[in-house]
Design an enzyme around this catalytic site. Sequence first.
Site, mmCIF file in Angstrom:
data_model
loop_
_atom_site.group_PDB
_atom_site.id
_atom_site.type_symbol
_atom_site.label_atom_id
_atom_site.label_comp_id
_atom_site.label_asym_id
_atom_site.label_seq_id
_atom_site.Cartn_x
_atom_site.Cartn_y
_atom_site.Cartn_z
ATOM 1 N N LYS A 156 41.328 50.224 58.770
ATOM 2 C CA LYS A 156 40.850 51.377 58.015
ATOM 3 C C LYS A 156 41.374 52.689 58.595
ATOM 4 O O LYS A 156 41.280 53.729 57.966
ATOM 5 C CB LYS A 156 39.307 51.414 58.041
ATOM 6 N N LYS B 164 32.590 52.888 54.047
ATOM 7 C CA LYS B 164 32.880 51.519 54.479
ATOM 8 C C LYS B 164 32.878 51.450 55.999
ATOM 9 O O LYS B 164 33.211 52.424 56.666
ATOM 10 C CB LYS B 164 34.214 51.033 53.919
ATOM 11 N N ARG C 21 46.761 44.886 45.521
ATOM 12 C CA ARG C 21 47.107 44.305 46.820
ATOM 13 C C ARG C 21 48.614 44.076 46.821
ATOM 14 O O ARG C 21 49.136 43.368 45.950
ATOM 15 C CB ARG C 21 46.351 42.982 47.005
ATOM 16 N N ARG D 166 43.515 43.665 41.499
ATOM 17 C CA ARG D 166 42.160 43.101 41.508
ATOM 18 C C ARG D 166 41.262 44.065 40.742
ATOM 19 O O ARG D 166 41.133 45.232 41.120
ATOM 20 C CB ARG D 166 41.667 42.941 42.953
ATOM 21 N N ARG E 125 33.304 47.161 43.903
ATOM 22 C CA ARG E 125 34.300 46.564 44.786
ATOM 23 C C ARG E 125 35.194 45.594 44.022
ATOM 24 O O ARG E 125 34.719 44.761 43.260
ATOM 25 C CB ARG E 125 33.595 45.839 45.932
ATOM 26 N N ASP F 154 46.273 47.963 50.359
ATOM 27 C CA ASP F 154 45.494 48.209 49.140
ATOM 28 C C ASP F 154 45.879 49.573 48.586
ATOM 29 O O ASP F 154 45.830 50.577 49.315
ATOM 30 C CB ASP F 154 43.989 48.207 49.446
ATOM 31 N N GLU G 25 43.928 51.146 52.437
ATOM 32 C CA GLU G 25 43.680 50.236 53.552
ATOM 33 C C GLU G 25 44.946 49.455 53.877
ATOM 34 O O GLU G 25 45.722 49.127 52.978
ATOM 35 C CB GLU G 25 42.566 49.252 53.138
ATOM 36 N N ASN H 231 45.701 45.973 55.610
ATOM 37 C CA ASN H 231 45.112 44.759 56.184
ATOM 38 C C ASN H 231 46.146 44.059 57.054
ATOM 39 O O ASN H 231 47.240 43.736 56.588
ATOM 40 C CB ASN H 231 44.690 43.794 55.065
HETATM 41 N N1 LIG Z 1 38.509 55.442 47.939
HETATM 42 C C1 LIG Z 1 38.035 54.525 47.095
HETATM 43 N N2 LIG Z 1 37.787 54.834 45.779
HETATM 44 C C2 LIG Z 1 37.282 53.923 44.935
HETATM 45 N N3 LIG Z 1 36.987 52.663 45.281
HETATM 46 C C3 LIG Z 1 37.205 52.288 46.553
HETATM 47 C C4 LIG Z 1 37.746 53.189 47.527
HETATM 48 N N4 LIG Z 1 37.865 52.535 48.703
HETATM 49 C C5 LIG Z 1 37.405 51.288 48.475
HETATM 50 N N5 LIG Z 1 37.009 51.125 47.197
HETATM 51 C C6 LIG Z 1 36.460 49.905 46.581
HETATM 52 O O1 LIG Z 1 35.929 49.075 47.599
HETATM 53 C C7 LIG Z 1 36.684 47.864 47.726
HETATM 54 C C8 LIG Z 1 36.851 47.488 49.182
HETATM 55 O O2 LIG Z 1 37.389 48.558 49.923
HETATM 56 P P1 LIG Z 1 38.501 48.396 51.057
HETATM 57 O O3 LIG Z 1 38.738 49.752 51.619
HETATM 58 O O4 LIG Z 1 39.684 47.714 50.514
HETATM 59 O O5 LIG Z 1 37.768 47.537 52.181
HETATM 60 P P2 LIG Z 1 37.723 45.936 52.423
HETATM 61 O O6 LIG Z 1 38.539 45.297 51.353
HETATM 62 O O7 LIG Z 1 38.305 45.758 53.776
HETATM 63 O O8 LIG Z 1 36.274 45.585 52.410
HETATM 64 C C9 LIG Z 1 37.991 48.157 47.012
HETATM 65 O O9 LIG Z 1 38.553 46.977 46.455
HETATM 66 C C10 LIG Z 1 37.563 49.123 45.924
HETATM 67 O O10 LIG Z 1 37.006 48.425 44.813
HETATM 68 MG MG LIG Z 2 40.478 45.828 50.801
#
Ligand SMILES: Nc1ncnc2c1ncn2[C@@H]1O[C@H](COP(=O)(O)OP(=O)(O)O)[C@@H](O)[C@H]1O
Ligand SMILES: [Mg+2]
Length: 317
Positions: A123, A159, A209, A223, A231, A271, A279, A281
């Site tokens: 992150k 997060k 992704r 996704r 999410r 992502d 992000e 990964n």
């Molecule tokens: N800045 C953002 N704006 C809108 N949705 C977000 C954002 N960051 C994350 N999300 C939502 O949260 C989900 C997970 O966030 P992510 O940062 O990819 O963390 P992880 O997948 O490691 O849990 C993303 O797939 C998206 O749906």
């Molecule tokens: Mg993610």
Amino acid sequence: MRHLFIVDPLPQLLVNKDTSVVIMREASQRGHEVFTAQVEYLDVGEGGRPRVRMHPTQVRDADPWFETSPSQYAHLQDFDVIWMRTDPPYDMNYFYATHLLDLAPASTLVLNDPKGLREVGEKLFVLHFPDICPDTLISRQIDELLAFRDKLGGEMVIKPLGGCGGVGVFHLTSEDRNVRAILEMATRDGAEYQVAQRYIPEVRNGDKRIILLDGEPIGAVLRVPAGGESRANFHAGGRALRAELTPRDREICARIGPALREHGIFFAGIDVIGDWLTEINVTSPTGVQEINALDGVRLEAQILDGVEKKLRDKRGE
Ligand SMILES: Nc1ncnc2c1ncn2[C@@H]1O[C@H](COP(=O)(O)OP(=O)(O)O)[C@@H](O)[C@H]1O
Ligand SMILES: [Mg+2]
């Protein structure tokens, strides 16, 4: 070639979803030997030699998809390739495991490079590229987090720093009277950092992704979050849709590719939401099976070709 896969317990890996499974299957089809272990069985034995209690593993076209032989100890030097693919949480045990993996000899290829796994926070690393990532604040001060949400117009995503699969990800708005309570829980009353990010509305069309091999994009999948869910993660019910790489996606990959290579991040999954990198990964990126199914490809063949070449280069063959 002998591969050690350090992964979560095999019964937890979903045969039709998990990226480790197809990499193991490809290795096995190439006549390579596959061994599996859980990270808690990695240690240092007498003489300071790093070792692991592992299972010789057969990958099968049956249910279950694997068959393991009784566990035995091996030294890390006994393997040509070690895949560190344990899922987060990225906690102190994970951190120490990267130090143990550092003890593997130069002849063994560890993927991703344990030093890279320490340097490239999933992150945090996006912050090295502020022009391609959304406005982000990292804090454990609840008032700072709240002020950031207000500065952003009343909406943000929070997060945890070391999570995955959407666990602990919240979309917070100013109408929500639970926000402070959520921040108290999320930061554990100020004990743990949270990442706060500008909410990107394009997430409703999907979170892309992109898989990068040695810093180059090799495939992508969109996704799309389920209705009533913020999410997009597959773990959170996100739907997989075919995705092309846009010029912006290529620009993002070109910006971060050299840094990933420099840190030995051979296999990464980034992502991208809308135009923004959210992000990177590096611990156990997934998405290969979905891309294979939608694009009619077998990314694992490309991945194994890359590994074989990297090992030859490493050994100067
Ligand atoms: N800045 C953002 N704006 C809108 N949705 C977000 C954002 N960051 C994350 N999300 C939502 O949260 C989900 C997970 O966030 P992510 O940062 O990819 O963390 P992880 O997948 O490691 O849990 C993303 O797939 C998206 O749906
Ligand atoms: Mg993610």
